[in-house]
Design an enzyme around this catalytic site. Structure first.
Site, PDB file in Angstrom:
ATOM      1  N   LYS A  11      16.963 -15.720  23.925  1.00  0.00           N
ATOM      2  CA  LYS A  11      17.404 -14.357  23.616  1.00  0.00           C
ATOM      3  C   LYS A  11      18.238 -13.849  24.781  1.00  0.00           C
ATOM      4  O   LYS A  11      18.095 -14.321  25.918  1.00  0.00           O
ATOM      5  CB  LYS A  11      16.175 -13.445  23.463  1.00  0.00           C
ATOM      6  CG  LYS A  11      15.199 -13.879  22.377  1.00  0.00           C
ATOM      7  CD  LYS A  11      15.462 -13.184  21.080  1.00  0.00           C
ATOM      8  CE  LYS A  11      14.421 -13.524  20.034  1.00  0.00           C
ATOM      9  NZ  LYS A  11      14.942 -13.432  18.670  1.00  0.00           N
ATOM     10  N   GLU A  43      21.070 -16.425  21.135  1.00  0.00           N
ATOM     11  CA  GLU A  43      21.139 -15.085  20.543  1.00  0.00           C
ATOM     12  C   GLU A  43      21.465 -14.090  21.641  1.00  0.00           C
ATOM     13  O   GLU A  43      21.030 -14.255  22.789  1.00  0.00           O
ATOM     14  CB  GLU A  43      19.801 -14.701  19.928  1.00  0.00           C
ATOM     15  CG  GLU A  43      19.415 -15.559  18.747  1.00  0.00           C
ATOM     16  CD  GLU A  43      18.143 -15.031  18.096  1.00  0.00           C
ATOM     17  OE1 GLU A  43      18.256 -14.251  17.151  1.00  0.00           O
ATOM     18  OE2 GLU A  43      17.060 -15.387  18.569  1.00  0.00           O
ATOM     19  N   ASP A  96       8.886 -19.629  18.387  1.00  0.00           N
ATOM     20  CA  ASP A  96       9.684 -18.803  17.482  1.00  0.00           C
ATOM     21  C   ASP A  96      10.888 -19.561  16.920  1.00  0.00           C
ATOM     22  O   ASP A  96      11.256 -19.384  15.762  1.00  0.00           O
ATOM     23  CB  ASP A  96      10.157 -17.550  18.238  1.00  0.00           C
ATOM     24  CG  ASP A  96      10.833 -16.541  17.326  1.00  0.00           C
ATOM     25  OD1 ASP A  96      10.269 -16.248  16.257  1.00  0.00           O
ATOM     26  OD2 ASP A  96      11.916 -16.043  17.683  1.00  0.00           O
ATOM     27  N   LYS A  99      26.104 -15.138  20.424  1.00  0.00           N
ATOM     28  CA  LYS A  99      25.283 -15.508  19.266  1.00  0.00           C
ATOM     29  C   LYS A  99      25.922 -16.742  18.661  1.00  0.00           C
ATOM     30  O   LYS A  99      27.047 -16.685  18.137  1.00  0.00           O
ATOM     31  CB  LYS A  99      25.277 -14.351  18.262  1.00  0.00           C
ATOM     32  CG  LYS A  99      24.842 -14.712  16.851  1.00  0.00           C
ATOM     33  CD  LYS A  99      23.358 -14.583  16.648  1.00  0.00           C
ATOM     34  CE  LYS A  99      22.940 -14.987  15.233  1.00  0.00           C
ATOM     35  NZ  LYS A  99      21.524 -15.274  15.117  1.00  0.00           N
ATOM     36  N   LYS A 125       7.433 -18.053   7.929  1.00  0.00           N
ATOM     37  CA  LYS A 125       7.040 -18.373   9.290  1.00  0.00           C
ATOM     38  C   LYS A 125       6.664 -17.077  10.012  1.00  0.00           C
ATOM     39  O   LYS A 125       7.129 -16.030   9.548  1.00  0.00           O
ATOM     40  CB  LYS A 125       8.134 -19.141  10.019  1.00  0.00           C
ATOM     41  CG  LYS A 125       9.316 -18.293  10.484  1.00  0.00           C
ATOM     42  CD  LYS A 125      10.221 -19.062  11.386  1.00  0.00           C
ATOM     43  CE  LYS A 125       9.896 -18.899  12.845  1.00  0.00           C
ATOM     44  NZ  LYS A 125      10.447 -17.653  13.429  1.00  0.00           N
ATOM     45  N   ASP A 163      11.546 -22.249   6.011  1.00  0.00           N
ATOM     46  CA  ASP A 163      12.238 -22.218   7.299  1.00  0.00           C
ATOM     47  C   ASP A 163      13.669 -21.846   6.913  1.00  0.00           C
ATOM     48  O   ASP A 163      14.387 -22.671   6.334  1.00  0.00           O
ATOM     49  CB  ASP A 163      12.198 -23.597   7.959  1.00  0.00           C
ATOM     50  CG  ASP A 163      12.900 -23.598   9.304  1.00  0.00           C
ATOM     51  OD1 ASP A 163      13.972 -22.952   9.418  1.00  0.00           O
ATOM     52  OD2 ASP A 163      12.397 -24.234  10.237  1.00  0.00           O
ATOM     53  N   HIS A 164      14.073 -20.615   7.191  1.00  0.00           N
ATOM     54  CA  HIS A 164      15.330 -20.154   6.595  1.00  0.00           C
ATOM     55  C   HIS A 164      16.552 -20.937   7.072  1.00  0.00           C
ATOM     56  O   HIS A 164      17.583 -20.953   6.413  1.00  0.00           O
ATOM     57  CB  HIS A 164      15.527 -18.636   6.780  1.00  0.00           C
ATOM     58  CG  HIS A 164      15.990 -18.211   8.136  1.00  0.00           C
ATOM     59  ND1 HIS A 164      15.136 -18.029   9.195  1.00  0.00           N
ATOM     60  CD2 HIS A 164      17.215 -17.906   8.610  1.00  0.00           C
ATOM     61  CE1 HIS A 164      15.839 -17.652  10.257  1.00  0.00           C
ATOM     62  NE2 HIS A 164      17.106 -17.558   9.930  1.00  0.00           N
ATOM     63  N   HIS A 174      13.007 -24.138  13.524  1.00  0.00           N
ATOM     64  CA  HIS A 174      14.433 -24.243  13.186  1.00  0.00           C
ATOM     65  C   HIS A 174      15.110 -25.412  13.915  1.00  0.00           C
ATOM     66  O   HIS A 174      15.823 -26.211  13.310  1.00  0.00           O
ATOM     67  CB  HIS A 174      15.175 -22.957  13.559  1.00  0.00           C
ATOM     68  CG  HIS A 174      14.557 -21.710  12.996  1.00  0.00           C
ATOM     69  ND1 HIS A 174      13.993 -21.660  11.744  1.00  0.00           N
ATOM     70  CD2 HIS A 174      14.421 -20.453  13.504  1.00  0.00           C
ATOM     71  CE1 HIS A 174      13.540 -20.432  11.509  1.00  0.00           C
ATOM     72  NE2 HIS A 174      13.786 -19.690  12.568  1.00  0.00           N
ATOM     73  N   ASP A 203      -3.745  -3.262  -2.337  1.00  0.00           N
ATOM     74  CA  ASP A 203      -4.287  -3.378  -0.987  1.00  0.00           C
ATOM     75  C   ASP A 203      -4.684  -4.839  -0.795  1.00  0.00           C
ATOM     76  O   ASP A 203      -5.649  -5.314  -1.413  1.00  0.00           O
ATOM     77  CB  ASP A 203      -5.498  -2.438  -0.846  1.00  0.00           C
ATOM     78  CG  ASP A 203      -6.092  -2.508   0.558  1.00  0.00           C
ATOM     79  OD1 ASP A 203      -5.703  -3.431   1.315  1.00  0.00           O
ATOM     80  OD2 ASP A 203      -6.925  -1.657   0.882  1.00  0.00           O
ATOM     81  N   ARG A 221       0.815  -1.221   0.000  1.00  0.00           N
ATOM     82  CA  ARG A 221       0.000   0.000   0.000  1.00  0.00           C
ATOM     83  C   ARG A 221       0.847   1.269   0.000  1.00  0.00           C
ATOM     84  O   ARG A 221       0.335   2.359  -0.177  1.00  0.00           O
ATOM     85  CB  ARG A 221      -0.928  -0.016   1.219  1.00  0.00           C
ATOM     86  CG  ARG A 221      -2.095  -0.978   1.004  1.00  0.00           C
ATOM     87  CD  ARG A 221      -3.134  -0.824   2.047  1.00  0.00           C
ATOM     88  NE  ARG A 221      -2.533  -0.865   3.386  1.00  0.00           N
ATOM     89  CZ  ARG A 221      -3.169  -0.574   4.500  1.00  0.00           C
ATOM     90  NH1 ARG A 221      -4.423  -0.197   4.468  1.00  0.00           N
ATOM     91  NH2 ARG A 221      -2.561  -0.646   5.661  1.00  0.00           N
TER      92      ARG A 221
HETATM   93  C1  BG6 Z   1      13.721 -16.028  13.272  1.00  0.00           C
HETATM   94  C2  BG6 Z   1      13.146 -15.654  14.607  1.00  0.00           C
HETATM   95  O1  BG6 Z   1      13.004 -17.088  12.697  1.00  0.00           O
HETATM   96  O2  BG6 Z   1      15.074 -16.431  13.450  1.00  0.00           O
HETATM   97  C3  BG6 Z   1      13.959 -14.562  15.271  1.00  0.00           C
HETATM   98  O3  BG6 Z   1      11.812 -15.203  14.426  1.00  0.00           O
HETATM   99  C4  BG6 Z   1      15.412 -14.966  15.358  1.00  0.00           C
HETATM  100  O4  BG6 Z   1      13.456 -14.282  16.571  1.00  0.00           O
HETATM  101  C5  BG6 Z   1      15.913 -15.426  13.997  1.00  0.00           C
HETATM  102  O5  BG6 Z   1      16.153 -13.851  15.805  1.00  0.00           O
HETATM  103  C6  BG6 Z   1      17.310 -16.000  14.122  1.00  0.00           C
HETATM  104  O6  BG6 Z   1      17.807 -16.293  12.846  1.00  0.00           O
HETATM  105  P1  BG6 Z   1      19.370 -16.450  12.618  1.00  0.00           P
HETATM  106  O7  BG6 Z   1      19.487 -16.853  11.195  1.00  0.00           O
HETATM  107  O8  BG6 Z   1      19.979 -15.102  12.926  1.00  0.00           O
HETATM  108  O9  BG6 Z   1      19.832 -17.476  13.580  1.00  0.00           O
END
Ligand code: BG6
Length: 504
Positions: free
Chosen positions: A348, A224, A243, A353, A156, A185-186, A248, A93, A50
């Site tokens: 978190k 993280e 999450d 990390k 997701k 799912d990345h 993951h 939209d 939009r």
């Molecule tokens: C996402 C979560 O799927 O993955 C986030 O929603 C998280 O909360 C993130 O920070 C972490 O991804 P990566 O690739 O940085 O480990």
């Protein structure tokens, strides 16, 4: 620009084109694919939304995102004009069914220009509550019924529990065939996650010992340092279990535990992963109490800065019991893994990390060496660092040089950074976007996988939701979570592997 096998002609429509995901991840990934020669001459990326972007202002916006987030940003001065020609913005939209005609018209325009019918990819990079409406409105466009060329990508969170995930699957499957649906799912696009398959199934070395006879347990830590990054509203209705763990981490468990696939077909791989999900022991209330720990970060000093407690973060309810940390002990009831616990933890505001998998092998059956060697003696470990290190390290025992017979662990290391140059490591979204264009769903979640994962974690979610009277253990920012997570292992005589992994 290198000459690669290119993706087929494609138009990628991005719902939420002006949003964060496109800005930070999708466009920089597409730009990298372009530089690497994977995108064909006939491709278009169309932001939908939009926001009152013109093609020109949209291009400027994407340029800024690439400058900030692409791993190839230094090349932008030279290559930008050619890439920018492929970028467009169309106002839409998502709630107005009649505004979807712009998609159809754009495709027709390109068909006439290119003299071919391209793949049409509909990428839903929007808030989850918008997804059902978009799917329904899309179903009115004829081209969505083209099973071969039209695909829909769903980000997701895929549902918020089993019931909502089932409902979303039903809706999607009413309008699209399963082979058209790409549930992202990345983590499955990460090089180091994909490399677990290579490690396990391209080497004869590991398979004979990859089972209960040699492995004591497996640990997965996904930590993280960040807090909520402005996502308090979403996170407070989600929590660490939904999450990170339901998706993951369980995917990593599946890859670590699956049987060898017969071939590399998408369904073969996914069937083997579903088998793991089906074999994971369901949680009873007693198991939830025994085998799970939740936590919430309190206020404290982190990296020399005062940080707020979770419950005082923006968007979070003051009396929230949402967990920012979860640790779970899983058991897989099959021949390979009987008696081998999988310990996973995620959270978190933790100390580092890192995403690390540790395979802890059983001790050698008999120690024949003199007493002094026993002090530093450790069972073997195989550590797979998914990020940020990206390495695989096998720890084994070696004799320390000297006249006495001292034995201590040493590491044999394979490091991506040393073995390959940085620019050849594609980011997860590059791999996954290319897979969608090529029509390869192997690294995407099938409906039954998503539902099996939800089914497994539902008793934990329900138990935690019902037990609001039990205080959620807090942990200090910069720690490794609540003390109860350490106790989960120490009561069994085990420990979380400390990070960075110590060699002695
Ligand atoms: C996402 C979560 O799927 O993955 C986030 O929603 C998280 O909360 C993130 O920070 C972490 O991804 P990566 O690739 O940085 O480990």
């Amino acid at each position: 620009m290198s000459t690669q096998i290119q993706a087929p002609p494609s138009i990628l429509f991005i719902f939420g084109g002006s949003g964060d995901l496109n800005y930070r991840k999708l466009s920089p990934a597409l730009y990298n694919l372009f530089l690497d020669g994977y995108l064909p001459a006939n491709f278009a990326i169309v932001g939908l939304g939009r926001t009152s972007f013109t093609n020109e202002s949209f291009r400027e916006h994407i340029y800024a995102g690439i400058q900030e987030f692409s791993r190839r940003k230094q090349e932008i001065a030279v290559s930008w004009p050619q890439f920018a020609e492929h970028l467009f913005f169309l106002p839409l939209d998502a709630k107005q069914a009649d505004s979807y005609q712009v998609i159809h018209s754009f495709v027709q325009e390109k068909e006439a220009e290119w003299q071919l019918h391209p793949n049409v990819i509909l990428y839903l990079a929007v808030a989850p509550q918008l997804v059902p409406g978009i799917v329904t409105n899309l179903s009115n466009i004829q081209l969505c019924h083209d099973k071969h060329c039209t695909r829909i990508v769903v980000e997701k969170p895929f549902g918020n529990d089993l019931a909502s995930a089932k409902k979303l699957n039903e809706l999607l499957l009413r309008h699209f065939a399963e082979e058209q649906i790409y549930r992202i799912d990345h983590y499955l696009g990460k090089e180091t996650v994909q490399n677990i398959l290579a490690l396990r199934f391209a080497n004869a070395l590991f398979e004979p010992i990859w089972n209960r006879n040699y492995i004591d347990h497996i640990q997965i830590t996904n930590a993280e340092t960040v807090g909520l990054e402005g996502r308090g509203g979403y996170y407070d209705t989600s929590g660490a279990l939904r999450d990170m763990l339901q998706n993951h981490i369980l995917q990593i468990v599946c890859i670590m535990a699956m049987e060898a696939p017969v071939n590399f077909n998408a369904d073969e791989i996914r069937n083997k992963k579903v088998d793991v999900l089906r074999a994971l022991r369901p949680f009873t209330t007693a198991h939830v109490r025994q085998c799970t720990v939740r936590g919430q970060y309190g206020a404290g000093t982190f990296k020399n800065k005062e940080v707020a407690a979770y419950t005082t973060e923006e968007g979070v309810q003051a009396n929230s019991t949402t967990e920012t940390f979860a640790a779970v002990e899983f058991h897989i009831d099959n021949w390979r893994w009987q008696g081998v616990p999988f310990f996973v933890r995620t959270g978190k505001r933790l100390a580092a990390k890192t995403t690390v998998i540790t395979v802890q092998f059983k001790p050698a059956p008999h120690v024949a060496f003199p007493q002094e060697s026993a002090n530093t003696w450790r069972p073997n470990t195989l550590t797979i660092s998914i990020q940020p290190e990206m390495d695989i390290r096998l720890q084994f025992q070696a004799k320390k040089p000297g006249q006495d017979f001292q034995i201590a662990p040493v590491d044999m290391v394979f490091s991506y950074k040393d073995a390959y140059t940085e620019e050849h490591q594609p980011e997860a979204y590059e791999t996954l976007l290319l897979d969608v264009m090529e029509g390869n769903p192997t690294q995407f979640m099938r409906a039954d996988q998503i539902e099996a994962a939800w089914q497994l974690v539902m008793p934990i979610i329900e138990h935690w939701q019902q037990n609001t009277h039990e205080p959620v253990p807090t942990y200090a920012p910069g720690s490794w979570g609540p003390q109860q997570a350490d106790e989960l292992l120490s009561k069994q005589g085990r420990n979380w592997v400390s990070y960075p992994p110590k060699t002695n």
